[in-house]
Design an enzyme around this catalytic site. Structure first.
Site, short mmCIF file in Angstrom:
data_model
loop_
_atom_site.label_atom_id
_atom_site.label_comp_id
_atom_site.label_asym_id
_atom_site.label_seq_id
_atom_site.Cartn_x
_atom_site.Cartn_y
_atom_site.Cartn_z
N ASP A 47 0.84 -1.20 0.00
CA ASP A 47 0.00 0.00 0.00
C ASP A 47 0.87 1.25 0.00
O ASP A 47 0.37 2.37 -0.03
CB ASP A 47 -1.03 -0.01 1.14
CG ASP A 47 -0.40 -0.08 2.51
OD1 ASP A 47 0.84 -0.17 2.61
OD2 ASP A 47 -1.15 -0.04 3.51
N SER A 48 2.20 1.06 -0.02
CA SER A 48 3.13 2.17 -0.27
C SER A 48 2.82 2.81 -1.63
O SER A 48 3.27 3.91 -1.92
CB SER A 48 4.59 1.68 -0.25
OG SER A 48 4.76 0.56 -1.10
N ASP A 86 -1.02 -6.22 -0.06
CA ASP A 86 -1.42 -5.61 1.21
C ASP A 86 -2.93 -5.44 1.32
O ASP A 86 -3.58 -4.98 0.37
CB ASP A 86 -0.82 -4.20 1.32
CG ASP A 86 0.52 -4.18 2.02
OD1 ASP A 86 0.86 -5.17 2.72
OD2 ASP A 86 1.24 -3.17 1.89
N LYS A 115 -1.12 -9.45 3.18
CA LYS A 115 -0.35 -8.93 4.32
C LYS A 115 -1.23 -7.95 5.09
O LYS A 115 -1.95 -7.16 4.48
CB LYS A 115 0.93 -8.24 3.84
CG LYS A 115 1.74 -7.60 4.98
CD LYS A 115 3.17 -7.27 4.57
CE LYS A 115 3.35 -5.97 3.86
NZ LYS A 115 2.92 -4.76 4.61
N GLU A 117 -1.20 -5.44 8.91
CA GLU A 117 -0.33 -4.83 9.91
C GLU A 117 -0.90 -5.02 11.32
O GLU A 117 -2.10 -4.88 11.52
CB GLU A 117 -0.17 -3.33 9.62
CG GLU A 117 0.49 -3.06 8.28
CD GLU A 117 0.70 -1.56 8.02
OE1 GLU A 117 0.43 -0.72 8.91
OE2 GLU A 117 1.16 -1.24 6.90
N GLU A 184 9.60 -4.14 10.24
CA GLU A 184 10.06 -2.85 9.68
C GLU A 184 10.63 -1.94 10.76
O GLU A 184 10.00 -1.71 11.81
CB GLU A 184 8.85 -2.17 8.99
CG GLU A 184 9.21 -0.81 8.40
CD GLU A 184 8.16 -0.29 7.42
OE1 GLU A 184 7.19 -1.01 7.09
OE2 GLU A 184 8.32 0.86 6.97
O1 KIV Z 1 3.57 -1.07 1.58
C1 KIV Z 1 4.74 -1.47 1.52
O2 KIV Z 1 5.46 -1.24 0.55
C2 KIV Z 1 5.26 -2.24 2.65
C3 KIV Z 1 6.74 -2.44 2.71
C4 KIV Z 1 7.41 -1.19 3.10
C5 KIV Z 1 7.11 -3.56 3.60
O3 KIV Z 1 4.53 -2.65 3.49
#
Ligand code: KIV
Length: 267
Positions: A47-48, A86, A115, A117, A184
């Site tokens: 989600d970056s 994510d 994924k 969090e 992280e």
């Molecule tokens: O969203 C993302 O790119 C991430 C990485 C920084 C691990 O969660």
């Protein structure tokens, strides 16, 4: 003939054999293809993308529809690499909501794993997803979706109490059925301890060289993100001047143990 994708079993075998796992983010088919060809083991549709694709200030505005769209684009570009996507902010506030959105990432976005969090608060959700046959990757330490609660993008687990909490949460996630963990921005010694205590692979970002694998945001390591490159990242384009060679150099550096170095890590 289509190349077979890496599986969770092959990632676990890498941990058991002491072989490092490489992971980079990607958000479209072309970069996905480059990563696949360069031998990267795992692609994370992070989600970056809220920051590096959309130009937002955080990952919070990213929606599940956007994650599904980018995951589907990435899936079309790769053959061998294992695909993780994510679950974005507020898309897994309850176990049932998590199941519906994780199913979308897998059925419409062709992700092989989702994924999410967080630790304690996510245990019931992780169990629920795993019971439904959805592979889960946890994410502890600096969890960007909680940036407003954490008070900024800071190294986590520096004091005894928070270090212990992260260790406990890592173990709880593994017990609940998570098959991978992203760690992280935590001190190297803490990441080393968690990596040693877990049987599942631990993928670090700003967590030192002792993790079972490494992940970076692709645009950071190609040095095309706007803003300051994080301390834990490295500009692999500087040495190579070519996108594919930069990705290959990252793969070789992680697998050979030369990245991350001390200057990319925290004490
Ligand atoms: O969203 C993302 O790119 C991430 C990485 C920084 C691990 O969660």
């Amino acid at each position: 003939m289509a190349t077979k994708s890496l599986s969770l079993t092959s990632l676990l075998a890498k941990k058991q054999n002491g072989e490092k796992i490489t992971c980079l983010t990607a958000y479209d088919a072309s970069f996905s293809h480059v990563l696949d060809e360069a031998g990267i083991d795992v692609i994370l549709v992070g989600d970056s993308l809220g920051m590096v694709i959309q130009g937002q200030e955080s990952t919070l505005p990213v929606t599940i529809d956007e994650m599904v769209y980018h995951s589907r684009c990435v899936a079309r570009g790769k053959q061998r690499t294992f695909l993780v996507a994510d679950l974005p902010f507020m898309s897994y506030a309850t176990p049932d909501q998590a199941a519906i959105n994780a199913a979308r990432l897998m059925q419409e976005g062709y992700a092989q794993m989702v994924k999410l969090e967080g630790g304690h608060k996510q245990i019931e959700t992780v169990r629920h997803l795993v019971d439904l046959g959805i592979p889960v990757c946890g994410h502890l330490g600096l969890i960007p979706q909680s940036v407003n609660q954490l008070g900024g993008y800071r190294v986590q687990g520096r004091d005894g109490e928070s270090a212990k909490r992260i260790i406990d949460e890592a173990k709880l996630l593994e017990e609940a059925g998570a098959s991978l963990l992203v760690l992280e921005c935590v001190p190297t010694a803490l990441a080393d301890e968690i990596t040693a205590q877990l049987t599942i692979p631990v993928i670090g970002i700003g967590a030192g060289a002792g993790c079972d694998g490494q992940v970076l945001v692709l645009y950071d390591m190609l040095d095309i993100s706007f803003g300051k490159r994080p301390k834990f990242s490295k500009n692999f384009m500087a040495e190579t001047g070519d996108v594919k060679k930069a990705v290959e150099a990252y793969d070789i550096a992680v697998k050979g143990g030369s990245f991350p170095a001390k200057e990319h890590s925290f004490e």
